[in-house]
Design a protein around this motif. Sequence first.
Motif, PDB file in Angstrom:
ATOM      1  N   PHE A  46      43.376  38.361  41.450  1.00 32.01           N
ATOM      2  CA  PHE A  46      43.130  37.753  40.145  1.00 32.01           C
ATOM      3  C   PHE A  46      42.341  36.452  40.267  1.00 32.01           C
ATOM      4  O   PHE A  46      41.503  36.150  39.423  1.00 32.01           O
ATOM      5  CB  PHE A  46      44.464  37.527  39.419  1.00 32.01           C
ATOM      6  N   ALA A  47      42.607  35.686  41.311  1.00 34.51           N
ATOM      7  CA  ALA A  47      41.872  34.434  41.503  1.00 34.51           C
ATOM      8  C   ALA A  47      40.403  34.703  41.807  1.00 34.51           C
ATOM      9  O   ALA A  47      39.505  34.048  41.251  1.00 34.51           O
ATOM     10  CB  ALA A  47      42.513  33.626  42.628  1.00 34.51           C
ATOM     11  N   ARG A  49      38.758  37.313  40.968  1.00 30.36           N
ATOM     12  CA  ARG A  49      38.137  37.927  39.788  1.00 30.36           C
ATOM     13  C   ARG A  49      37.542  36.864  38.862  1.00 30.36           C
ATOM     14  O   ARG A  49      36.484  37.071  38.249  1.00 30.36           O
ATOM     15  CB  ARG A  49      39.168  38.768  39.050  1.00 30.36           C
ATOM     16  N   GLU A  50      38.177  35.708  38.759  1.00 29.79           N
ATOM     17  CA  GLU A  50      37.667  34.632  37.902  1.00 29.79           C
ATOM     18  C   GLU A  50      36.306  34.134  38.370  1.00 29.79           C
ATOM     19  O   GLU A  50      35.472  33.732  37.562  1.00 29.79           O
ATOM     20  CB  GLU A  50      38.660  33.470  37.887  1.00 29.79           C
ATOM     21  N   HIS A  51      36.064  34.193  39.681  1.00 30.98           N
ATOM     22  CA  HIS A  51      34.817  33.675  40.232  1.00 30.98           C
ATOM     23  C   HIS A  51      33.703  34.731  40.299  1.00 30.98           C
ATOM     24  O   HIS A  51      32.532  34.364  40.410  1.00 30.98           O
ATOM     25  CB  HIS A  51      35.060  33.126  41.647  1.00 30.98           C
ATOM     26  N   TYR A  53      33.868  38.388  38.738  1.00 28.27           N
ATOM     27  CA  TYR A  53      33.860  39.590  37.893  1.00 28.27           C
ATOM     28  C   TYR A  53      32.625  39.672  36.986  1.00 28.27           C
ATOM     29  O   TYR A  53      31.916  40.677  36.974  1.00 28.27           O
ATOM     30  CB  TYR A  53      35.138  39.629  37.054  1.00 28.27           C
ATOM     31  N   GLN A  68      36.083  45.824  39.273  1.00 24.69           N
ATOM     32  CA  GLN A  68      37.431  45.476  39.695  1.00 24.69           C
ATOM     33  C   GLN A  68      37.773  46.088  41.045  1.00 24.69           C
ATOM     34  O   GLN A  68      38.442  45.457  41.876  1.00 24.69           O
ATOM     35  CB  GLN A  68      38.433  45.931  38.639  1.00 24.69           C
TER      36      GLN A  68
END
Length: 418
Positions: A46-47, A49-51, A53, A68
């Motif tokens: 999840f961390a 993915r913020e940078h 995605y 993903q």
Amino acid sequence: MKLVVQVKLLPTPVQAAALEATLHACNEAAIWASRVAFEKGVRRNFALREHTYGQIKARWGLGAQAAQHVIKKTCDAYAVLRANLRAGNSGKPGSKRYRKTAEKPVVFRPHSAQPYDDRMLSWQTDQCRISIWTTAGRQRDVEFTAAPEQLDALARYRKGESDLVRRDGMWFLNATCEVPEAPLNDDPVDFLGIDLGIVNIATTSDGEITAGREINRIRVRERTLRAKLQRKNTPSAKRRLKKRRRKEARRARDINHKIAKHVVAEAERTGRGIALEDLTGIRERVRLRKSQRAAHSSWSFAQLGQFIEYKARKAGVPVVYVDPAYTSRTCAECGHIDRANRVSQAWFACRNCGFVDHADRNSSRNIRARAWELWRSGAESTAPVPSPEHIHRGGAGRKRSVTASDARCANPSLLLGG
């Protein structure tokens, strides 16, 4: 239990071009995501993915699910790398090999496997067709071929992700199947001891010997041919080397599958468990002559053990690993231990009671006796649940390819083929 069923795709030229473009795009995105994860120290899904995605979707034109999966594949690669470093598989902390592995980001090959879920891939098993997402749009009616037992497993047990793989110009899908296990036999009547070796691949305590002459002869021939072609170093020699690579490994895997299938079937038929030697670390423990090193390094005892384990779990047969110390020097009749008991590679003659037997059969009887003693003292079956931390290394240098199936199966080569 989870097994991986491999099917071969038969795409048209247009479909193959779309699949290849998709793999290239996904792995380029994964390389970029890996650099971001390394530079920012962000290794969680999840961390990261913020940078990454939004840019992965915009820059490489990947769909939401594909983006993903690229991020998850990158995080899985770092999780496996961290586990390998912790286990000491890359040397001691601070060593040159350790630094070379830990101080650079993970790199994916252009044809590294890409995971697909049911939103991106649908199966028509009865028609041997799939519909698969690509960067060029949905490719429908892509044909595949598989053995009848594989089709049956796909239809009944397929569950979860599948991996798209390109190898030697061919396309494959590795599909995860949740295959039910038979109830474990908690009360075996005895154990079937298995002595693993190089000259004789497997010898059972019943006296069955699987000789390794053929595969050893093939390995020597392949090794000689490889050296000859490498010395030539011509374009045609390189083409032939590329064509023949992995041929020896495929043959060894096929033989190991057949041996494991026979051993498990015999144990299941007779109500017995299976006893194996714990040979962990044997390559580091033994000292060999130079002429013996190639044969010892290509000895696939771990693969055979893994095949026996998963087939035994599927059949409900208990597996026990025993200490291999002195099994080849101990008399199976009187228990006398003496180095001189091992007359030659093939023969055992006890100096105490005069018992004579084939050396490997004598060892397998000792293995059987130790397993039976362990079982009666309360030991449990050691056929483990597959570990999620298995890495498939791709090529030389620092390039490492990690497939999604590595996180679901202890060994991705445990394909449903035996």
